[in-house]
Design an enzyme around this catalytic site. Structure first.
Site, short mmCIF file in Angstrom:
data_model
loop_
_atom_site.label_atom_id
_atom_site.label_comp_id
_atom_site.label_asym_id
_atom_site.label_seq_id
_atom_site.Cartn_x
_atom_site.Cartn_y
_atom_site.Cartn_z
N HIS A 187 -12.58 4.37 -0.21
CA HIS A 187 -12.84 3.52 1.04
C HIS A 187 -13.94 2.26 0.32
O HIS A 187 -14.24 1.50 1.31
CB HIS A 187 -13.78 4.18 2.04
CG HIS A 187 -12.91 4.95 3.04
ND1 HIS A 187 -13.48 6.23 3.42
CD2 HIS A 187 -11.67 5.31 3.36
CE1 HIS A 187 -12.74 7.00 3.98
NE2 HIS A 187 -11.42 6.42 4.12
N HIS B 110 -17.64 4.68 7.73
CA HIS B 110 -16.22 4.43 7.73
C HIS B 110 -15.59 5.79 8.33
O HIS B 110 -15.55 6.63 7.60
CB HIS B 110 -15.75 4.02 6.20
CG HIS B 110 -14.14 3.82 6.31
ND1 HIS B 110 -13.69 2.63 6.38
CD2 HIS B 110 -13.29 4.76 6.65
CE1 HIS B 110 -12.44 2.55 6.29
NE2 HIS B 110 -12.00 4.02 6.50
N ARG C 14 -9.83 17.23 6.86
CA ARG C 14 -10.61 17.55 5.63
C ARG C 14 -11.83 18.43 6.15
O ARG C 14 -12.44 18.00 6.76
CB ARG C 14 -10.87 16.44 4.68
CG ARG C 14 -9.50 15.88 4.12
CD ARG C 14 -10.01 14.86 3.03
NE ARG C 14 -8.85 13.97 2.84
CZ ARG C 14 -8.85 12.69 2.96
NH1 ARG C 14 -9.85 12.21 3.23
NH2 ARG C 14 -7.63 11.99 2.57
N ASP D 142 -7.34 14.32 15.96
CA ASP D 142 -7.63 13.20 16.38
C ASP D 142 -8.88 13.27 17.18
O ASP D 142 -8.83 14.00 18.27
CB ASP D 142 -6.37 12.53 17.15
CG ASP D 142 -6.49 10.82 17.25
OD1 ASP D 142 -7.35 10.66 18.03
OD2 ASP D 142 -5.72 10.01 16.95
N ASN E 210 0.93 -1.36 0.05
CA ASN E 210 0.16 -0.18 -0.04
C ASN E 210 0.96 1.06 -0.12
O ASN E 210 1.56 1.68 0.96
CB ASN E 210 -0.85 -0.10 1.39
CG ASN E 210 -1.98 1.17 1.24
OD1 ASN E 210 -1.82 2.14 0.65
ND2 ASN E 210 -2.69 0.98 2.20
N GLU F 157 -9.18 -4.12 5.33
CA GLU F 157 -8.95 -3.92 3.72
C GLU F 157 -8.04 -4.67 3.22
O GLU F 157 -7.93 -5.37 2.35
CB GLU F 157 -8.66 -2.16 3.69
CG GLU F 157 -9.84 -1.55 3.89
CD GLU F 157 -9.39 0.05 4.14
OE1 GLU F 157 -8.98 0.06 5.47
OE2 GLU F 157 -9.62 0.93 3.36
N ARG G 180 -2.65 -2.00 -3.27
CA ARG G 180 -3.84 -0.92 -3.26
C ARG G 180 -3.47 0.27 -3.90
O ARG G 180 -2.50 0.92 -4.01
CB ARG G 180 -3.91 -0.51 -1.67
CG ARG G 180 -5.03 0.54 -1.54
CD ARG G 180 -4.80 1.37 -0.30
NE ARG G 180 -5.71 2.38 -0.58
CZ ARG G 180 -5.43 3.55 0.06
NH1 ARG G 180 -4.38 3.91 0.52
NH2 ARG G 180 -6.31 4.66 -0.15
#
Ligand code: ADP
Length: 403
Positions: free
Chosen positions: A181, A207, A240, A281, A10, A388, A91
């Site tokens: 996702h 998610h 974001r 966070d 990834n 994933e 990925r």
């Protein structure tokens, strides 16, 4: 059955996750996370046999990082040589409209991915770099497989993915909602089919990690999702903004003399929870809230409302026929407070929180998955950890076996 080794890779903009598995047992032999590639502070953490080893060296790019990690596999006697690896799963952030499922990479696949670099300018170049490098060091017979974050969303109906802008922008430049996702949504959909013992399921999957999105799943296929052309759209996230008035860009560029690129970077990296409270966070935001910090409280309320807004929208889009609302990823799996407040707010839809059940589910509590609503709840809500990596591994294994 013969034991075989498979790699899952990834590539992030300046990072690389690299895991070696033994198949068919799906046993992880080692997991390496390389960070700060391209900087003199580059370092990596190797996890194997329950041990964590940290090392550092200035690796100049992703191919040098792969070269070094291959050497780590040999030095740690996980493989004797590269030929032992029977398949590599990559990925890939974006498959544009080319791919609705994972594919074996050949020249055509590579050139298709190269043609949409502008849709993932930070993530696609390192992924391409890694794929090309792997192709040079491994035999052509070893399948390299691309697993796309966007693939699951290709089933969306047009009214979900076309933006209300000149249609030509879609036809000429591919401006549409792609969604991300997808690998996580596929994993959760499959897991819920098994858990609910249904052939197909209707779900609203939340998610919520440092990047966050929601998908409406109808008959086990994506019907709508919150992220768009890029992962900047939809929910408010850790850093974001999610959806905002697009005119803010021109306005703020004029006021501050920033370029569009600089302002967009701020929308991606300095907004969301971080923009409002200073922390990205959820744990840190909640810590500040407990001390009475007003901006942290504001940020939490805003993110809660943004999640509730899309759950409600998708509930209607799915005609109220929802087998479950599922919370997954870092905060979805572990943030008891966020889940409590979101589900409580859904009461007008007849959704009733089971507070005690919710309190018991997190990686640091007694249960890691399960139901968090009462039996009377019109729609049940669940917590389910995503995985994933296992999807990338199994796609690679399946494609290699049918090769
Ligand atoms: P990524 O999106 O980077 O893959 P994850 O899905 O692992 O990340 O989510 C990471 C985020 O999940 C963290 O930034 C944090 O906000 C949140 N998170 C992780 N553990 C907890 C926890 N115990 N309580 C609240 N939030 C958590």
């Amino acid at each position: 059955m013969e034991k075989e080794k498979y790699l899952v890779v990834n590539a992030g903009s300046s990072s690389l996750k690299f895991s070696l598995y033994e198949m068919p047992a799906q046993e992880e032999l080692v997991n390496v996370y390389v960070e700060k590639i391209g900087s003199k502070d580059c370092f990596w953490t190797l996890k194997m046999n329950g041990e964590k080893i940290k090392k550092n060296a200035p690796l100049k790019d992703h191919s040098e990082a792969v070269e070094k990690m291959m050497q780590e596999l040999i030095d740690n006697k996980l493989i004797e040589n590269i030929n032992e690896i029977k398949g590599v799963g990559h990925r890939v952030l974006h498959g544009g409209e080319f791919y609705a499922e994972s594919v074996k990479i050949d020249d055509e696949v590579l050139s298709n991915i190269e043609s949409i670099i502008d849709l993932g300018p930070l993530h696609l170049p390192p992924a391409i770099n890694v794929i090309k490098y792997m192709q040079t060091i491994m035999s052509k017979d070893v399948p390299q497989v691309a697993v796309f974050d966007t693939a699951f969303h290709q089933s969306m109906p047009k009214e979900s993915y076309i933006y209300p802008v000149p249609y030509e922008w879609y036809e000429k430049y591919g401006v549409r909602k792609y969604g991300f996702h997808g690998t996580s949504y596929r994993y959760i959909t499959k897991t819920m089919e098994e858990k609910l013992n249904k052939k197909t399921v209707n779900l609203i999957i939340c998610h919520i990690g440092s990047g966050a999105s929601i998908a409406a799943v109808k008959d086990s296929k994506c019907f709508n999702t919150t992220m768009g052309l890029t992962p900047l759209a939809g929910l408010m996230m850790g850093t974001r903004s999610g959806d905002i008035d697009p005119s803010i860009l021109e306005y703020i560029c004029k006021k501050t003399n920033m370029t569009i690129k600089e302002a967009t970077n701020i929308l991606n990296k300095e907004s969301g929870l971080k923009g409002i409270s200073g922390e990205n966070d959820f744990r840190d935001v909640e810590e500040l809230m407990s001390k009475g910090d007003e901006k942290a409280t504001l940020a939490f309320e805003m993110i809660k409302n943004s999640i509730v807004k899309f759950i409600s929208q998708y509930y209607i889009e799915l005609d109220g026929e929802v087998d479950g609302i599922v919370f997954t990823a870092g905060a979805g799996e572990n943030d008891i407070d966020l889940r409590r407040e979101v589900v409580k707010k859904l009461k007008p839809l007849g959704i009733i929180l089971d507070e005690e059940a919710n309190d018991n589910i997190a990686k640091f509590r007694t249960q890691k998955s399960g139901l968090i609503t009462t039996p009377e709840s019109k729609v049940p809500a669940y917590v389910e950890p995503t995985d994933e990596e296992s999807v990338i591994l199994m796609d690679t294994y399946t494609i290699a076996k049918n090769n």
